[in-house]
Structures are given as structure tokens and as C-alpha cells.
Design an enzyme around this catalytic site. Structure first.
Site, PDB file in Angstrom:
ATOM      1  CG  ASP A  71      -0.243  -0.318   2.528  1.00 11.82           C
ATOM      2  OD1 ASP A  71       0.990  -0.295   2.570  1.00 11.82           O
ATOM      3  OD2 ASP A  71      -0.940  -0.569   3.515  1.00 11.82           O
ATOM      4  CG  ASN A 139      -8.584  -0.852  12.143  1.00  6.58           C
ATOM      5  OD1 ASN A 139      -7.696  -1.560  11.661  1.00  6.58           O
ATOM      6  ND2 ASN A 139      -9.028   0.245  11.552  1.00  6.58           N
ATOM      7  CG  HIS A 141      -5.638  -1.709   8.910  1.00  5.41           C
ATOM      8  ND1 HIS A 141      -5.755  -0.409   9.349  1.00  5.41           N
ATOM      9  CD2 HIS A 141      -4.309  -1.951   8.906  1.00  5.41           C
ATOM     10  CE1 HIS A 141      -4.554   0.082   9.584  1.00  5.41           C
ATOM     11  NE2 HIS A 141      -3.659  -0.824   9.322  1.00  5.41           N
ATOM     12  CD  GLU A 146      -8.586   1.482   7.843  1.00  2.88           C
ATOM     13  OE1 GLU A 146      -8.418   0.540   8.634  1.00  2.88           O
ATOM     14  OE2 GLU A 146      -8.086   2.608   8.021  1.00  2.88           O
TER      15      GLU A 146
END
Ligand code: GLP
Length: 247
Positions: A71, A139, A141, A146
Site C-alpha cells: 500500500d 482495528n 486491517h 479497513e
């Protein structure tokens, strides 16, 4: 735990880093010119330091592989000190002598992020990634996929959640400087790697690591999809694995 997941629990971050570097080097040895997937974030930094040591000691050769990063923030200038392109160059690629034409990272300065993402997806899938390194966000990811009500398939232009912006703010001069978007390999693209090497360190990751590896498979915890992958190696330290070890 799914039988396709191999879990190594190491005493601390240093041992985790050494173990992960050795596993990665073993994979590269089977095909030194293969394609390999890289991740950013604080967790793989120690592993990259170990890889540099191995390269310098002649114990491994990482200079012939082709790299695909997960990413990149969007928009961001590639030479910005927080771009993932800059991170990879400084934490690993320059020191292992990886030529620039073998470093593939979505371009944070592309004119159109959607076209950039689509082209990157074709490249990454076509390259048949042999081993994909992953960290895990607080979280759940992976890359910048996400939590959501669906698993994002292909590489795409995504909005970051407030929780990710907050946890990545530590790297920027001010929270307002954190880009609000990114281009990330999609979950499907990540799942196409032959082997996944997931790293998790520290107590803060313990609950989400349990959710990812033992909890319900749900896009609310994107990493939980890894339970469906045929070959996942997890290297965690005691602190991150504390709930896993207890069961
Ligand atoms: C970033 C990256 C992820 C990484 C995550 C966790 O948001 N896009 O690839 O796994 O952070 O980072 P850390 O390892 O610093 O906890």
C-alpha cells in the site's frame, strides 16, 4: 486454530524479528528471483534490519527478487519522509541493493488513483507473489483494508478510518498531515499470495490477533479472512500471542 495456520510464538520483538527474517530468507532461497510482498508499519522494521544483516554477512541474497508493496498513502509525494516508498528505500531496499526497477509500490503521486490501483492490481496478481509479509492494524486491517461490511477484492483507492489516522499520526508532524486516503492491495489480491507471513508484536495487538485467527471470519476484522488462506505463518511475540496461548 485453522490447520492452515502455523503459529510461532517468540519471547520478544527481537526474536520475532530474527525468526521472521529466517522464514523469509528460506523462502527467497527457493527462488531468489521470485516476487515477494512487503509491508510497512513499525512491526516489520526489526525483520528488515535482520534481513540487512543477513545480506551483508552473505547469509542470504535479497537483491534479485522483485518486490511488491501492499500500500501507499494517497496523495503523497514519493520522496515525502512518511511515504511508504521512502520507508522501504530507507529501511530495506537501498541496504540490500534492490534495483529501483524491482521496487513496485503504488504511486502516491499518480494522476488518477483509481487507474493507478487497477494497474497495480494487474501487476501484483500477474507476478504470483510467493510470500507476502503482513502486519495487522489495531482495528484488524491488513494493508489499508479497513473494517467494512464487505471484503474489498481488488487493489483500490480507500478512505482511512479515524482509528488508523490516529495510530499513524505518531509518524507525522501533526495529525492533520496524515493523508486521509491510500491505495491498497485488496483482500483478494493479498489472498492470492502463495504464503502469508503475518507478524504481530506487543500487548496492544493481543485482542485483535485473537479475533483475526480464532474469531468469526468477518469484514469487520479484515485479517480474519486469513483463516481461509491455505498457508499462513504467524510470528508473534509472547505479548501479542497472550490470548492465543491461553486457549
Ligand atoms: C499501517 C499499514 C499496515 C500495518 C499497520 C500496522 O497502517 N498500512 O500495513 O500493518 O499500519 O502498523 P504497526 O506495525 O506499526 O502496528
Amino acid at each position: 486454530m485453522s490447520p492452515n495456520i502455523t503459529l510461532f510464538i517468540e519471547n520478544d520483538y527481537e526474536q520475532l524479528s530474527r525468526k521472521a527474517a529466517r522464514i523469509f530468507a528460506d523462502s527467497v532461497r527457493t527462488n531468489p528471483v521470485g516476487s515477494f510482498g512487503f509491508a510497512t508499519g513499525g512491526t516489520p522494521e526489526g525483520m528488515y534490519t535482520e534481513m540487512i544483516k543477513m545480506q551483508k554477512a552473505g547469509e542470504a541474497d535479497f537483491s534479485q527478487l522483485t518486490a511488491y508493496n501492499l500500500d501507499e498513502y494517497f496523495p503523497i509525494e514519493p520522496d515525502h519522509h512518511q511515504s511508504y516508498e521512502y520507508f522501504m528505500a530507507n529501511k530495506l531496499f537501498d541496504a540490500i541493493g534492490l534495483p529501483h526497477d524491482k521496487r513496485n509500490i503504488p504511486r502516491g503521486d499518480a494522476k488518477d488513483p483509481h487507474i493507478e490501483a487497477a494497474e497495480y492490481d494487474v501487476l501484483a496478481i500477474g507476478s504470483r507473489i510467493q510470500m507476502q509479509i503482513l502486519g495487522i492494524g489495531n482495528n484488524g486491517h491488513i494493508g489499508f483494508n479497513e473494517p467494512s461490511d464487505y471484503f474489498r477484492g481488488a487493489t483500490g483507492h480507500v478512505a482511512l478510518t479515524q482509528s488508523t489516522i490516529d495510530s499513524n499520526a505518531r509518524y507525522f508532524d501533526s495529525p492533520d498531515d496524515v493523508p486521509r486516503h491510500a491505495i491498497t492491495m485488496g483482500v483478494k489480491t493479498i489472498m492470492m499470495a502463495e504464503t502469508i507471513l503475518l507478524l504481530a508484536s506487543g500487548e496492544a495487538k493481543a485482542p485483535i490477533l485473537w479475533d483475526a485467527l480464532k474469531g468469526l471470519i468477518t469484514p469487520l476484522v479484515p485479517a480474519s479472512i486469513l483463516q481461509m488462506h491455505r498457508d499462513v505463518i504467524v510470528v508473534a511475540d509472547n505479548a501479542a500471542a497472550k490470548h492465543l496461548a491461553a486457549v
